[in-house]
Design a protein around this motif. Structure first.
Motif, PDB file in Angstrom:
ATOM      1  N   THR A 135       0.586  -1.268   0.050  1.00 23.01           N
ATOM      2  CA  THR A 135      -0.125  -0.126  -0.122  1.00 23.01           C
ATOM      3  C   THR A 135       0.819   1.343  -0.217  1.00 23.01           C
ATOM      4  O   THR A 135       0.399   2.355  -0.611  1.00 23.01           O
ATOM      5  CB  THR A 135      -0.928  -0.040   1.219  1.00 23.01           C
ATOM      6  N   HIS A 136       2.048   1.196   0.696  1.00 23.64           N
ATOM      7  CA  HIS A 136       2.798   2.673   0.881  1.00 23.64           C
ATOM      8  C   HIS A 136       3.427   2.741  -0.765  1.00 23.64           C
ATOM      9  O   HIS A 136       3.941   3.974  -0.859  1.00 23.64           O
ATOM     10  CB  HIS A 136       3.960   2.435   1.819  1.00 23.64           C
ATOM     11  N   GLU A 137       3.531   1.669  -1.361  1.00 22.38           N
ATOM     12  CA  GLU A 137       4.210   1.907  -2.918  1.00 22.38           C
ATOM     13  C   GLU A 137       2.893   2.174  -4.040  1.00 22.38           C
ATOM     14  O   GLU A 137       3.425   2.374  -5.028  1.00 22.38           O
ATOM     15  CB  GLU A 137       4.916   0.943  -3.304  1.00 22.38           C
ATOM     16  N   PHE A 138       1.849   1.954  -3.436  1.00 23.07           N
ATOM     17  CA  PHE A 138       0.883   2.143  -4.510  1.00 23.07           C
ATOM     18  C   PHE A 138       0.349   3.787  -4.573  1.00 23.07           C
ATOM     19  O   PHE A 138      -0.694   4.114  -3.624  1.00 23.07           O
ATOM     20  CB  PHE A 138      -0.656   1.551  -4.129  1.00 23.07           C
ATOM     21  N   SER A 139       0.981   4.440  -5.385  1.00 27.89           N
ATOM     22  CA  SER A 139       1.010   5.978  -5.164  1.00 27.89           C
ATOM     23  C   SER A 139       0.822   6.783  -6.650  1.00 27.89           C
ATOM     24  O   SER A 139       1.471   6.263  -7.491  1.00 27.89           O
ATOM     25  CB  SER A 139       2.165   6.466  -4.464  1.00 27.89           C
ATOM     26  N   GLY A 140      -0.142   7.579  -6.873  1.00 29.40           N
ATOM     27  CA  GLY A 140      -0.133   8.239  -8.037  1.00 29.40           C
ATOM     28  C   GLY A 140       0.999   9.174  -8.267  1.00 29.40           C
ATOM     29  O   GLY A 140       1.308   9.471  -9.373  1.00 29.40           O
ATOM     30  N   SER A 141       1.889   9.319  -7.277  1.00 24.54           N
ATOM     31  CA  SER A 141       3.208  10.236  -7.674  1.00 24.54           C
ATOM     32  C   SER A 141       4.052   9.289  -8.327  1.00 24.54           C
ATOM     33  O   SER A 141       4.901   9.674  -9.161  1.00 24.54           O
ATOM     34  CB  SER A 141       3.678  10.926  -6.223  1.00 24.54           C
ATOM     35  N   ILE A 142       4.212   8.136  -7.804  1.00 25.61           N
ATOM     36  CA  ILE A 142       4.911   7.011  -8.460  1.00 25.61           C
ATOM     37  C   ILE A 142       4.579   6.756  -9.799  1.00 25.61           C
ATOM     38  O   ILE A 142       5.212   6.736 -10.985  1.00 25.61           O
ATOM     39  CB  ILE A 142       5.049   5.787  -7.683  1.00 25.61           C
ATOM     40  N   PHE A 143       3.117   6.677 -10.099  1.00 34.52           N
ATOM     41  CA  PHE A 143       2.567   6.314 -11.420  1.00 34.52           C
ATOM     42  C   PHE A 143       2.957   7.545 -12.489  1.00 34.52           C
ATOM     43  O   PHE A 143       3.292   7.488 -13.463  1.00 34.52           O
ATOM     44  CB  PHE A 143       1.160   6.202 -11.393  1.00 34.52           C
ATOM     45  N   ALA A 144       2.820   8.825 -11.661  1.00 31.73           N
ATOM     46  CA  ALA A 144       3.010   9.974 -12.665  1.00 31.73           C
ATOM     47  C   ALA A 144       4.235  10.137 -13.211  1.00 31.73           C
ATOM     48  O   ALA A 144       4.674  10.824 -14.142  1.00 31.73           O
ATOM     49  CB  ALA A 144       2.331  11.311 -11.812  1.00 31.73           C
ATOM     50  N   SER A 145       5.045   9.619 -12.286  1.00 31.92           N
ATOM     51  CA  SER A 145       6.706   9.757 -12.801  1.00 31.92           C
ATOM     52  C   SER A 145       7.153   9.201 -13.776  1.00 31.92           C
ATOM     53  O   SER A 145       8.208   9.372 -14.359  1.00 31.92           O
ATOM     54  CB  SER A 145       7.600   9.492 -11.345  1.00 31.92           C
ATOM     55  N   LYS A 146       6.258   7.988 -14.087  1.00 32.29           N
ATOM     56  CA  LYS A 146       6.491   7.187 -15.265  1.00 32.29           C
ATOM     57  C   LYS A 146       5.775   7.494 -16.560  1.00 32.29           C
ATOM     58  O   LYS A 146       6.081   6.966 -17.668  1.00 32.29           O
ATOM     59  CB  LYS A 146       6.098   5.827 -14.890  1.00 32.29           C
ATOM     60  N   ILE A 147       4.916   8.617 -16.332  1.00 32.88           N
ATOM     61  CA  ILE A 147       4.174   9.151 -17.617  1.00 32.88           C
ATOM     62  C   ILE A 147       4.938  10.019 -18.461  1.00 32.88           C
ATOM     63  O   ILE A 147       5.533  11.018 -18.016  1.00 32.88           O
ATOM     64  CB  ILE A 147       2.691   9.672 -17.205  1.00 32.88           C
ATOM     65  N   LYS A 148       5.153   9.803 -19.860  1.00 33.07           N
ATOM     66  CA  LYS A 148       5.598  10.296 -20.794  1.00 33.07           C
ATOM     67  C   LYS A 148       4.737  11.673 -21.501  1.00 33.07           C
ATOM     68  O   LYS A 148       5.289  12.403 -22.128  1.00 33.07           O
ATOM     69  CB  LYS A 148       6.423   9.805 -21.617  1.00 33.07           C
TER      70      LYS A 148
END
Length: 281
Positions: free
Chosen positions: A211-224
């Motif tokens: 749960t601590h790794e399921f984050s929109g900021s992590i997802f967003a960082s991979k979006i091009k």
């Protein structure tokens, strides 16, 4: 009176789950997750659809053991896909669809798992993203717009199913961290730390999600692709800080602040801004 009743029911349920966690932890974990993941609103009746949905071409799509509803307002070859949030359905886009029609674009919206006319009783972002991927492969949209958990799922989708179809992504009032959602839920029911840990364990055992790794900021960082993030300072459902965290992590996104729109994010000025972002070259 209704608010008081809802408050008492929530606290009573939380007390029951807390007590259960010490005696039957597996049942407590299942109950806590059930009330977290099962929407209580947002379903539709096929014979009584809102007018905006009756205007669209409706199609039921089967994916594995699930059936989900897709709506299409036919237009030109440019396509926009819309994703609604928690306890809602495709009709929430009625006002925005009026703006999009001015572009002449084809507009597509779908009902999330356990919402609208889609099957199931349980909502999860990974499953919603699966539905979206089926639609994206089928209709090849140019733009994607998501509200609330629909916006969070759009981030998850674009980071996990990166494709060459979607050129721009707009996210409105989206939560960032799963742990924040869980903490808010635990606070609403006054769940103890034992139940919180059981829920974290449930997510890992059943979905392999930390749960601590399921984050929109992590997802967003991979979006091009280019992004637009909009969040209202008066949002009492999803904290304004959540939007700022997503914006800080997304390399090519613009952050828009609104005031007075609350969590619904319905507003002429905002819709004009999204329209310009999507369609201006």
């Amino acid at each position: 009176m209704q608010k008081i009743l809802t408050f008492l029911i929530s606290k009573s349920l939380g007390l029951y789950i807390n007590l259960l966690s010490f005696i039957y932890p597996k049942k407590a974990s299942w109950l806590a997750y059930k009330f977290f993941s099962h929407p209580r609103d947002g379903k539709l009746i096929k014979e009584d659809l809102p007018e905006i949905l009756r205007e669209a071409d409706a199609e039921m799509i089967t994916h594995n053991d699930f059936v989900f509803q897709m709506y299409t307002w036919q237009g030109n070859s440019t396509k926009v896909l819309l994703m609604h949030g928690w306890e809602s359905n495709a009709s929430r886009w009625e006002e925005f669809i009026g703006y999009l029609k001015k572009s002449g674009a084809t507009i597509i919206a779908l009902d999330a798992p356990a919402h609208g006319l889609s099957s199931g009783s349980e909502f999860s972002m990974p499953r919603y993203a699966e539905f979206v991927n089926v639609v994206v492969q089928k209709v090849k949209p140019d733009y994607l717009v998501g509200h609330s958990l629909g916006g969070a799922t759009a981030l998850y989708f674009q980071s996990h199913y990166q494709n060459d179809y979607i050129k721009k992504l707009a996210v409105l009032g989206a939560p960032c961290d799963l742990n924040t959602l869980l903490k808010n839920y635990a606070g609403m029911l006054s769940l103890n730390s034992n139940v919180f840990q059981l829920m974290e364990k449930h997510f890992f055992e059943h979905f392999r999600i930390k749960t601590h790794e399921f984050s929109g900021s992590i997802f967003a960082s991979k979006i091009k692709i280019k992004g637009l993030i909009a969040h209202d300072v008066n949002d009492t459902v999803v904290s304004f800080k959540e939007g700022k965290k997503i914006a800080a992590a997304w390399p090519d996104a613009k952050f828009i602040t609104t005031k007075g729109l609350g969590h619904s994010m319905h507003g002429d000025a905002l819709y004009n801004t999204i329209y310009s972002f999507l369609f201006e070259k």
